[in-house]
Enzyme design. Sequence first.
Site, PDB file in Angstrom:
ATOM      1  N   HIS A   1      32.683  31.463  31.554  1.00 11.87           N
ATOM      2  CA  HIS A   1      33.334  31.630  32.867  1.00 11.87           C
ATOM      3  C   HIS A   1      32.304  31.524  33.990  1.00 11.87           C
ATOM      4  O   HIS A   1      32.568  30.888  35.019  1.00 11.87           O
ATOM      5  CB  HIS A   1      34.046  32.982  32.938  1.00 11.87           C
ATOM      6  CG  HIS A   1      34.682  33.238  34.262  1.00 11.87           C
ATOM      7  ND1 HIS A   1      35.690  32.444  34.763  1.00 11.87           N
ATOM      8  CD2 HIS A   1      34.439  34.181  35.222  1.00 11.87           C
ATOM      9  CE1 HIS A   1      36.045  32.887  35.966  1.00 11.87           C
ATOM     10  NE2 HIS A   1      35.303  33.934  36.261  1.00 11.87           N
TER      11      HIS A   1
ATOM     12  N   GLY B   1      40.112  38.667  37.964  1.00  7.79           N
ATOM     13  CA  GLY B   1      40.303  39.746  38.918  1.00  7.79           C
ATOM     14  C   GLY B   1      40.576  41.071  38.241  1.00  7.79           C
ATOM     15  O   GLY B   1      40.981  41.128  37.070  1.00  7.79           O
TER      16      GLY B   1
ATOM     17  N   ASP C   1      38.845  43.556  46.414  1.00 11.76           N
ATOM     18  CA  ASP C   1      39.567  42.361  45.955  1.00 11.76           C
ATOM     19  C   ASP C   1      40.548  42.760  44.856  1.00 11.76           C
ATOM     20  O   ASP C   1      40.661  42.113  43.814  1.00 11.76           O
ATOM     21  CB  ASP C   1      38.598  41.280  45.468  1.00 11.76           C
ATOM     22  CG  ASP C   1      39.252  39.894  45.431  1.00 11.76           C
ATOM     23  OD1 ASP C   1      40.176  39.656  46.224  1.00 11.76           O
ATOM     24  OD2 ASP C   1      38.844  39.063  44.604  1.00 11.76           O
TER      25      ASP C   1
ATOM     26  N   HIS D   1      34.457  38.161  49.206  1.00 11.93           N
ATOM     27  CA  HIS D   1      33.787  38.353  47.912  1.00 11.93           C
ATOM     28  C   HIS D   1      32.596  37.435  47.652  1.00 11.93           C
ATOM     29  O   HIS D   1      32.562  36.660  46.692  1.00 11.93           O
ATOM     30  CB  HIS D   1      34.761  38.319  46.739  1.00 11.93           C
ATOM     31  CG  HIS D   1      35.873  37.300  46.833  1.00 11.93           C
ATOM     32  ND1 HIS D   1      35.650  35.962  46.887  1.00 11.93           N
ATOM     33  CD2 HIS D   1      37.209  37.450  46.888  1.00 11.93           C
ATOM     34  CE1 HIS D   1      36.791  35.320  46.948  1.00 11.93           C
ATOM     35  NE2 HIS D   1      37.767  36.209  46.966  1.00 11.93           N
TER      36      HIS D   1
END
Length: 332
Positions: A86, A212, A190, A117
């Site tokens: 990722h 997230g 976030d 972010h």
Amino acid sequence: WGTISKRNGTEKIKDLIDEGVMSFKLSTFETDEYRFPRIPNDEIIKAMKVLAETGILVAFHSEDDEIVKGLSKQFEEENKTHNLAHAETRPPYTETAAVLMLMEFAKWTGAKLHIVHVSHPRTLELIKLFKEMGTDVSAETCYTYLLLDENDLQEQGPPAKMNPPLRTKEDVAKMWEHLKAGNIDLISSDHIVWDIKDKEKGYNNIFKSPSGLPGVEIIVRVMYDAMINKHNMSYNEFAKLMSTNAAERFSITGKGKIEKGYDADFTVIDPNEEWEFQQKNFETNIDLLPFKGRKFKGNIAAAIIRGETVFDGKDLKVKPGYGNFIEGSEMK
């Protein structure tokens, strides 16, 4: 936040502001075609020009869509679906390149730009440079980019998956240097809550997990411990980065200060209470978070909104609906 569609969305901006939208959040990366699409560059320019006329802030999720999608497709075709894939498919330059483009657009349109972010110190260096050149840009990071690193992604997988991804331990140390130097304007969560079943899909293939994690319930207490206890920052710095600066940047009326004419909003913190990251301490499903078993010092003793205690450290004291909708500032 308000947002716009991929095409012809600028026509709705002023109507949304009239309805009370405080700021707009757009993306250079396509998370979802309808929920959070990638806005083409020509539409970004149009939106920035309209928003520059209104004085309303425009914020961006900043990653290069083509590079990320291309690398992700390559990795999946090569069956490289390990946890760190990722981060490897979203290298730092996917963030810095997108931010550079947006700041240049903001310079020429006069837009008030906010980068959400920020995950990498190089991005902060570039934002600082553009600020010095007169561009109206601010930087926000999340608690995750200060408390976690790519080792957490490697070890825990889906609970530590977010966009942009976690960075190296050395990058995190530099993020703290920037925080102390005043190059980060505010810290956010976030926040997003996924069904745990969706997150679990990524344990055998990290690309199958949504990105997230939650943060609203934990951000104040974990950042208090990190900033005050571990990094010797001041209470004033903590308050500014967690409250005041956001209220000022987003022009939130009546918030962010202890002053006559402002709402009596307070978070009361017991600096000596020690606690462990266990499910019994949270409403949030902690399986969605990569902090299990960690110990912290400093906990919320009470939360007061508009002069009324809404949380006593253990239980909510008001019924749903107590919150008020706060409209955005008037157009200039």
